[in-house]
Design a protein around this motif. Structure first.
Motif, PDB file in Angstrom:
ATOM      1  N   ASP A 146       0.845  -1.190   0.000  1.00 53.66           N
ATOM      2  CA  ASP A 146       0.000   0.000   0.000  1.00 53.66           C
ATOM      3  C   ASP A 146       0.882   1.243   0.000  1.00 53.66           C
ATOM      4  O   ASP A 146       1.784   1.346   0.834  1.00 53.66           O
ATOM      5  N   PRO A 147       0.611   2.197  -0.880  1.00 48.56           N
ATOM      6  CA  PRO A 147       1.449   3.400  -0.952  1.00 48.56           C
ATOM      7  C   PRO A 147       1.295   4.320   0.247  1.00 48.56           C
ATOM      8  O   PRO A 147       2.066   5.264   0.396  1.00 48.56           O
ATOM      9  N   GLN A 148       0.301   4.064   1.115  1.00 50.00           N
ATOM     10  CA  GLN A 148       0.063   4.918   2.267  1.00 50.00           C
ATOM     11  C   GLN A 148       0.575   4.328   3.578  1.00 50.00           C
ATOM     12  O   GLN A 148       0.238   4.816   4.655  1.00 50.00           O
ATOM     13  N   LEU A 149       1.391   3.292   3.517  1.00 47.58           N
ATOM     14  CA  LEU A 149       1.906   2.685   4.745  1.00 47.58           C
ATOM     15  C   LEU A 149       2.659   3.720   5.578  1.00 47.58           C
ATOM     16  O   LEU A 149       3.494   4.449   5.058  1.00 47.58           O
ATOM     17  N   PRO A 150       2.373   3.797   6.883  1.00 49.32           N
ATOM     18  CA  PRO A 150       3.081   4.758   7.726  1.00 49.32           C
ATOM     19  C   PRO A 150       4.533   4.358   7.923  1.00 49.32           C
ATOM     20  O   PRO A 150       4.860   3.172   7.991  1.00 49.32           O
ATOM     21  N   ALA A 151       5.400   5.360   8.025  1.00 57.45           N
ATOM     22  CA  ALA A 151       6.827   5.072   8.182  1.00 57.45           C
ATOM     23  C   ALA A 151       7.232   4.878   9.628  1.00 57.45           C
ATOM     24  O   ALA A 151       8.307   4.341   9.902  1.00 57.45           O
ATOM     25  N   ALA A 152       6.382   5.310  10.564  1.00 55.30           N
ATOM     26  CA  ALA A 152       6.720   5.174  11.981  1.00 55.30           C
ATOM     27  C   ALA A 152       5.449   5.219  12.811  1.00 55.30           C
ATOM     28  O   ALA A 152       4.549   6.033  12.531  1.00 55.30           O
ATOM     29  N   SER A 153       5.374   4.371  13.824  1.00 52.24           N
ATOM     30  CA  SER A 153       4.222   4.341  14.718  1.00 52.24           C
ATOM     31  C   SER A 153       4.688   4.147  16.156  1.00 52.24           C
ATOM     32  O   SER A 153       5.669   3.452  16.415  1.00 52.24           O
ATOM     33  N   ILE A 154       3.963   4.765  17.071  1.00 51.61           N
ATOM     34  CA  ILE A 154       4.152   4.527  18.503  1.00 51.61           C
ATOM     35  C   ILE A 154       2.875   3.897  19.031  1.00 51.61           C
ATOM     36  O   ILE A 154       1.777   4.420  18.796  1.00 51.61           O
ATOM     37  N   CYS A 155       3.021   2.775  19.735  1.00 49.02           N
ATOM     38  CA  CYS A 155       1.866   2.095  20.307  1.00 49.02           C
ATOM     39  C   CYS A 155       1.985   2.074  21.825  1.00 49.02           C
ATOM     40  O   CYS A 155       2.989   1.611  22.373  1.00 49.02           O
ATOM     41  N   TYR A 156       0.969   2.589  22.489  1.00 48.13           N
ATOM     42  CA  TYR A 156       0.882   2.567  23.940  1.00 48.13           C
ATOM     43  C   TYR A 156       0.094   1.332  24.346  1.00 48.13           C
ATOM     44  O   TYR A 156      -1.017   1.110  23.830  1.00 48.13           O
ATOM     45  N   VAL A 157       0.655   0.522  25.226  1.00 44.54           N
ATOM     46  CA  VAL A 157       0.056  -0.784  25.502  1.00 44.54           C
ATOM     47  C   VAL A 157      -0.129  -1.009  26.997  1.00 44.54           C
ATOM     48  O   VAL A 157       0.485  -0.359  27.842  1.00 44.54           O
ATOM     49  N   TRP A 158      -0.991  -1.976  27.293  1.00 40.50           N
ATOM     50  CA  TRP A 158      -1.248  -2.468  28.641  1.00 40.50           C
ATOM     51  C   TRP A 158      -0.697  -3.884  28.674  1.00 40.50           C
ATOM     52  O   TRP A 158      -1.082  -4.737  27.871  1.00 40.50           O
ATOM     53  N   ASP A 159       0.221  -4.168  29.603  1.00 41.62           N
ATOM     54  CA  ASP A 159       0.878  -5.477  29.624  1.00 41.62           C
ATOM     55  C   ASP A 159       0.944  -5.998  31.054  1.00 41.62           C
ATOM     56  O   ASP A 159       0.992  -5.222  32.006  1.00 41.62           O
ATOM     57  N   ARG A 160       0.958  -7.293  31.217  1.00 38.29           N
ATOM     58  CA  ARG A 160       0.981  -7.859  32.567  1.00 38.29           C
ATOM     59  C   ARG A 160       2.390  -8.237  33.024  1.00 38.29           C
ATOM     60  O   ARG A 160       2.623  -8.448  34.218  1.00 38.29           O
ATOM     61  N   ARG A 161       3.367  -8.317  32.114  1.00 41.51           N
ATOM     62  CA  ARG A 161       4.735  -8.724  32.463  1.00 41.51           C
ATOM     63  C   ARG A 161       5.676  -7.540  32.654  1.00 41.51           C
ATOM     64  O   ARG A 161       6.433  -7.473  33.620  1.00 41.51           O
ATOM     65  N   LEU A 162       5.664  -6.627  31.710  1.00 37.52           N
ATOM     66  CA  LEU A 162       6.646  -5.540  31.696  1.00 37.52           C
ATOM     67  C   LEU A 162       6.163  -4.367  32.542  1.00 37.52           C
ATOM     68  O   LEU A 162       4.977  -4.013  32.503  1.00 37.52           O
ATOM     69  N   PRO A 163       7.048  -3.748  33.288  1.00 35.69           N
ATOM     70  CA  PRO A 163       6.650  -2.615  34.131  1.00 35.69           C
ATOM     71  C   PRO A 163       6.294  -1.387  33.301  1.00 35.69           C
ATOM     72  O   PRO A 163       6.809  -1.197  32.194  1.00 35.69           O
TER      73      PRO A 163
END
Length: 243
Positions: A146-163
């Motif tokens: 797709d010609p519109q693919l983003p070049a960079a993304s930040i994802c904020y997540v909820w996780d049970r292992r990592l602080p």
């Protein structure tokens, strides 16, 4: 197509709807609370791959006196994406709640790369800012998919292992950087407000030298396709503070 290949392609195609859907006419995100039905209001739309056997479900439902987004995964994957027309955003704020985490999730491995709740900011980074190898990867993805693919993304997540406060690259591509905002605290609403400029500079220091790029889209998601896990989360309205 193998599960790994499908998931990698799905990650790349998270931006597919950016060109297909009309961007919000104002520099705001359509509120879930104003939805007229159980369907997320436009221009929010589900983006996934038909080759994936299961798709995460997104529904507008009443909870705690408000209409909110219910996101449920069951061995599934999908993104709910809101395109934006190059918005120069300063902050992204929202509230979310996880009632059922994915016990076997492990964001450090492809086999465990599942989350019960995720909010992503997709940036419209000029290719000229990328390192040569990264530019080739993005150009290849755009030419193949797709010609519109983003070049960079930040994802904020909820996780049970990592602080909370842990930064890490996505197990499939380092063009998606993740920040764990919550560990535990299930069954309660949590408020978030992120400085997008500061987070972009932390996640992509090389690309940030030219300033914070505009937003191409914002996405909400949850997935359990790698572990076969189930999750349940809720999202209130997402809000952008515009520069």
């Amino acid at each position: 197509m193998t599960r790994t290949a499908s998931r990698s392609l799905a990650l790349l195609l998270a931006g597919t709807a950016i060109a297909a859907a009309p961007a919000s006419p104002a520099a705001t995100l359509a509120p879930f609370s104003a939805a007229a039905s159980t369907e997320p209001p436009p221009p929010w739309q589900v983006v996934t791959l038909p080759t994936l056997p299961r798709h995460t479900r997104f529904e507008i439902v009443p909870l705690d006196g408000a209409r909110v987004l219910r996101v449920s995964a069951d061995g599934s994957y999908a993104n709910l994406l809101h395109p934006l027309d190059g918005v120069a955003a300063q902050r992204l704020a929202w509230r979310w709640r996880v009632d059922q985490p994915i016990e076997s999730a492990d964001l450090t491995r492809k086999e465990g790369d599942d989350v019960p709740a995720r909010v992503c900011a997709l940036f419209d980074v000029p290719l000229a800012r990328l390192r040569f190898v990264d530019r080739l990867r993005v150009e290849l993805g755009r030419s193949l998919f797709d010609p519109q693919l983003p070049a960079a993304s930040i994802c904020y997540v909820w996780d049970r292992r990592l602080p909370a406060g842990t930064w890490l690259a996505n197990a499939y591509t380092d063009r998606v950087q993740m920040l764990v905002l919550r560990q535990g605290g299930y069954g309660a609403w949590q408020e978030e407000s992120r400085d997008l400029a500061a987070d972009f500079a932390r996640a992509f220091p090389h690309e940030a030298r030219g300033g914070t790029p505009p937003l191409a889209a914002v996405a909400v998601s949850a997935d359990g396709d790698n572990t076969g896990g189930r999750s349940l989360a809720w999202f209130g309205d997402l809000r952008l503070e515009i520069r």
